[in-house]
Design a protein around this motif. Sequence first.
Motif, mmCIF file in Angstrom:
data_model
loop_
_atom_site.group_PDB
_atom_site.id
_atom_site.type_symbol
_atom_site.label_atom_id
_atom_site.label_comp_id
_atom_site.label_asym_id
_atom_site.label_seq_id
_atom_site.Cartn_x
_atom_site.Cartn_y
_atom_site.Cartn_z
ATOM 1 N N VAL A 479 0.864 -1.169 0.000
ATOM 2 C CA VAL A 479 0.000 0.000 0.000
ATOM 3 C C VAL A 479 0.906 1.226 0.000
ATOM 4 O O VAL A 479 1.623 1.481 0.976
ATOM 5 N N GLY A 480 0.905 1.970 -1.087
ATOM 6 C CA GLY A 480 1.805 3.108 -1.221
ATOM 7 C C GLY A 480 1.087 4.441 -1.220
ATOM 8 O O GLY A 480 -0.138 4.519 -1.283
ATOM 9 N N GLU A 481 1.890 5.505 -1.120
ATOM 10 C CA GLU A 481 1.393 6.883 -1.163
ATOM 11 C C GLU A 481 0.274 7.111 -0.149
ATOM 12 O O GLU A 481 -0.740 7.765 -0.424
ATOM 13 N N VAL A 482 0.465 6.571 1.059
ATOM 14 C CA VAL A 482 -0.534 6.695 2.120
ATOM 15 C C VAL A 482 -0.740 8.163 2.476
ATOM 16 O O VAL A 482 0.215 8.923 2.630
ATOM 17 N N ARG A 483 -1.999 8.547 2.612
ATOM 18 C CA ARG A 483 -2.364 9.932 2.882
ATOM 19 C C ARG A 483 -3.295 10.010 4.078
ATOM 20 O O ARG A 483 -4.216 9.198 4.162
ATOM 21 N N PRO A 484 -3.099 10.971 4.953
ATOM 22 C CA PRO A 484 -2.011 11.949 5.028
ATOM 23 C C PRO A 484 -0.673 11.266 5.344
ATOM 24 O O PRO A 484 -0.630 10.218 5.990
ATOM 25 N N GLU A 485 0.408 11.897 4.903
ATOM 26 C CA GLU A 485 1.736 11.354 5.150
ATOM 27 C C GLU A 485 2.156 11.584 6.596
ATOM 28 O O GLU A 485 1.523 12.342 7.344
ATOM 29 N N ALA A 486 3.232 10.932 6.992
ATOM 30 C CA ALA A 486 3.706 11.039 8.376
ATOM 31 C C ALA A 486 4.060 12.470 8.743
ATOM 32 O O ALA A 486 3.788 12.926 9.861
ATOM 33 N N ALA A 487 4.668 13.216 7.813
ATOM 34 C CA ALA A 487 5.077 14.593 8.104
ATOM 35 C C ALA A 487 3.892 15.509 8.358
ATOM 36 O O ALA A 487 4.045 16.575 8.953
ATOM 37 N N ASP A 488 2.693 15.107 7.920
ATOM 38 C CA ASP A 488 1.475 15.871 8.184
ATOM 39 C C ASP A 488 0.683 15.263 9.333
ATOM 40 O O ASP A 488 -0.521 15.500 9.454
ATOM 41 N N ALA A 489 1.377 14.486 10.175
ATOM 42 C CA ALA A 489 0.777 13.859 11.358
ATOM 43 C C ALA A 489 -0.365 12.921 10.986
ATOM 44 O O ALA A 489 -1.331 12.765 11.739
ATOM 45 N N GLY A 490 -0.272 12.284 9.822
ATOM 46 C CA GLY A 490 -1.264 11.282 9.447
ATOM 47 C C GLY A 490 -1.168 10.064 10.350
ATOM 48 O O GLY A 490 -0.175 9.882 11.071
ATOM 49 N N PRO A 491 -2.180 9.188 10.324
ATOM 50 C CA PRO A 491 -2.144 7.994 11.170
ATOM 51 C C PRO A 491 -0.899 7.140 10.991
ATOM 52 O O PRO A 491 -0.468 6.471 11.935
ATOM 53 N N ARG A 521 -3.663 10.299 22.060
ATOM 54 C CA ARG A 521 -2.569 10.479 23.023
ATOM 55 C C ARG A 521 -1.227 10.506 22.291
ATOM 56 O O ARG A 521 -0.368 11.334 22.580
ATOM 57 N N ARG A 522 -1.073 9.605 21.333
ATOM 58 C CA ARG A 522 0.166 9.571 20.555
ATOM 59 C C ARG A 522 0.316 10.833 19.701
ATOM 60 O O ARG A 522 1.419 11.378 19.567
ATOM 61 N N ARG A 523 -0.785 11.277 19.107
ATOM 62 C CA ARG A 523 -0.730 12.472 18.268
ATOM 63 C C ARG A 523 -0.258 13.680 19.080
ATOM 64 O O ARG A 523 0.538 14.496 18.618
ATOM 65 N N ALA A 524 -0.757 13.782 20.309
ATOM 66 C CA ALA A 524 -0.368 14.903 21.169
ATOM 67 C C ALA A 524 1.114 14.859 21.513
ATOM 68 O O ALA A 524 1.723 15.890 21.813
ATOM 69 N N GLY A 525 1.696 13.672 21.450
ATOM 70 C CA GLY A 525 3.108 13.529 21.782
ATOM 71 C C GLY A 525 4.053 13.652 20.613
ATOM 72 O O GLY A 525 5.284 13.530 20.786
ATOM 73 N N LEU A 526 3.518 13.894 19.421
ATOM 74 C CA LEU A 526 4.395 14.053 18.261
ATOM 75 C C LEU A 526 5.232 15.321 18.412
ATOM 76 O O LEU A 526 4.728 16.352 18.857
ATOM 77 N N PRO A 527 6.498 15.268 18.030
ATOM 78 C CA PRO A 527 7.335 16.472 18.128
ATOM 79 C C PRO A 527 6.890 17.524 17.134
ATOM 80 O O PRO A 527 6.327 17.196 16.079
#
Length: 557
Positions: A479-491, A521-527
């Motif tokens: 599964v490629g080109e997953v959206r939103p990407e990690a840099a946009d705090a996607g899942p 909780r994890r999202r809140a902890g993203l740098p």
Amino acid sequence: MLRSNYQPGTVRWATRRAQWRALGLSDEDMLKPKIAVVNSSSDLAICFSHLDRVAARVKERIRAAGGLPFEVRTTAPSDFIHSAGHGGGYVLSARDLIVNDIEVGVEGAQLDGMICLASCDKTAPAQLMAAGRLNIPTLLLACGYQPSGQFRGEHCDIEDVFLHACGTPSDTLTGELTEMSEDAVRGPGVCAGMGTANSMHIVAEALGMALPGSTPVAADSPAMWREADRAAERIVAMVREDLRPRTIMTEAAFRNAARVALSVGASINTVKHLQAVAAETEVDIDITALYAQLGVGTPLLSAVRPNGPHTIEQFDAAGGARAVMAQLRDLLDLDALTATGTSVGDNLAGVAPADADVIRSGDRPFTRDPLILILRGSLTPLGGIVKLSVDGAGGERPETFTGPARCYDGQEDALDALAAGAIAAGDVVVVRGLGPRGRPGMGMASRIVFALDRAGLTGKVAVITDGQLSGLVNRGIVVGEVRPEAADAGPVALVRDGDVVHIDLPRRICDLRVPDDELERRRAGLPPAGEHGETGWLSVYRRTVRSLDEGAVLRPR
């Protein structure tokens, strides 16, 4: 009146006349339609190596048709050459650099029209994007696919070399690769097969922006030179008719293009490129949703390597894009206008495939199931893309897969883990940080896919990535080109080792089985995003690139 013609006696007229007289142009020349010949020539890659000769021929024929040609150069990215730097970040980002190169050269000079020499993967989408942005009469000229060679009696092209090279380095492998690379490419042009370049050339014709019957075509062949002559003559007429891209690239045209792309098993990269073209043309359409919608009822009418048994040469000889469109008549908008000044239906009158086994009818397709699947779910809320094949080229591929995640921030980390034996059957390999903003420029994740295949894990593991994959076919469930990407705090940024991931291809689902409150909780902890340290072009790209669901076009944030 042509926009390039200024009032005699004005500053703009006088200074430009001084410049152009020094080039040997006459006052009569300066009144003619001024046509940009957009050329991405380069000595760095074989796909561009013949374009200077094509440009010279096109300029000669434009003059003969009563126009005044000016060659406009752009950057010339080749995936196999330019992916060496910054983890592949210069490849997709170069698409948008080409768009801006064209804008500066053509809009800055206020030329009247342009003919674009389409070659490697990023040139055709960039040229279509520029056409939509500038909205001056434009025609794409596909400059052809390269002749392939053989390896020990079997067909061998550049993609075969790439796939073989994804094995574990050894003296034997090095010897085989040396032998393969001697003969894999026998002349200029783009990669053979239904990869991104040939797919986008076909898409350009389906959109109405390339002349009917012009794609695909063998580079340097008599047919390519005939199409060059025809296009050169036609672009001068298009300027006189004031036939503009936004009149051609309507919602109906994008629907036709997506339908044709699905019917030939085109590269998954056509999805993001078509979305980018729509964005620049200001057509409000969701291309990802369109592929999902049209995929259900679009038969696969051709199966060109690696989708199936046929070569691009056989597809070309059978009639190419025009013959496919003729077979799809009942599913296309036949009233859509094209660069000929007439409709799709007019262009298809009397057209039929020369080989009904290579380009089939709707009642005898290779399959009625789409080769491009759009998966949505809690891990891919805006979509992830899966590419299939019809003849098992993708290896063993279960329809569903559930397993624990193994997370890696980049392809090299995943390759190291595989070499260390840290990836086992049953795992879901998550490779992130490769999206348009995360890389920046979108990194390739194909090496880990094919390395897993060489390790005997195809069908026994799944791969999920926000990066770019081969425009051809992949191995197993990928599964490629997953959206939103990690840099946009996607899942995909929230997945942790051991989390359960569930993929269901028939139901088009890709889920992360973690409670919502835990994900928050994890999202809140993203740098915080912070500074990344780049300078130059990639820093500009990271700051301005939009998400893949917007085509990864550049816009102020």
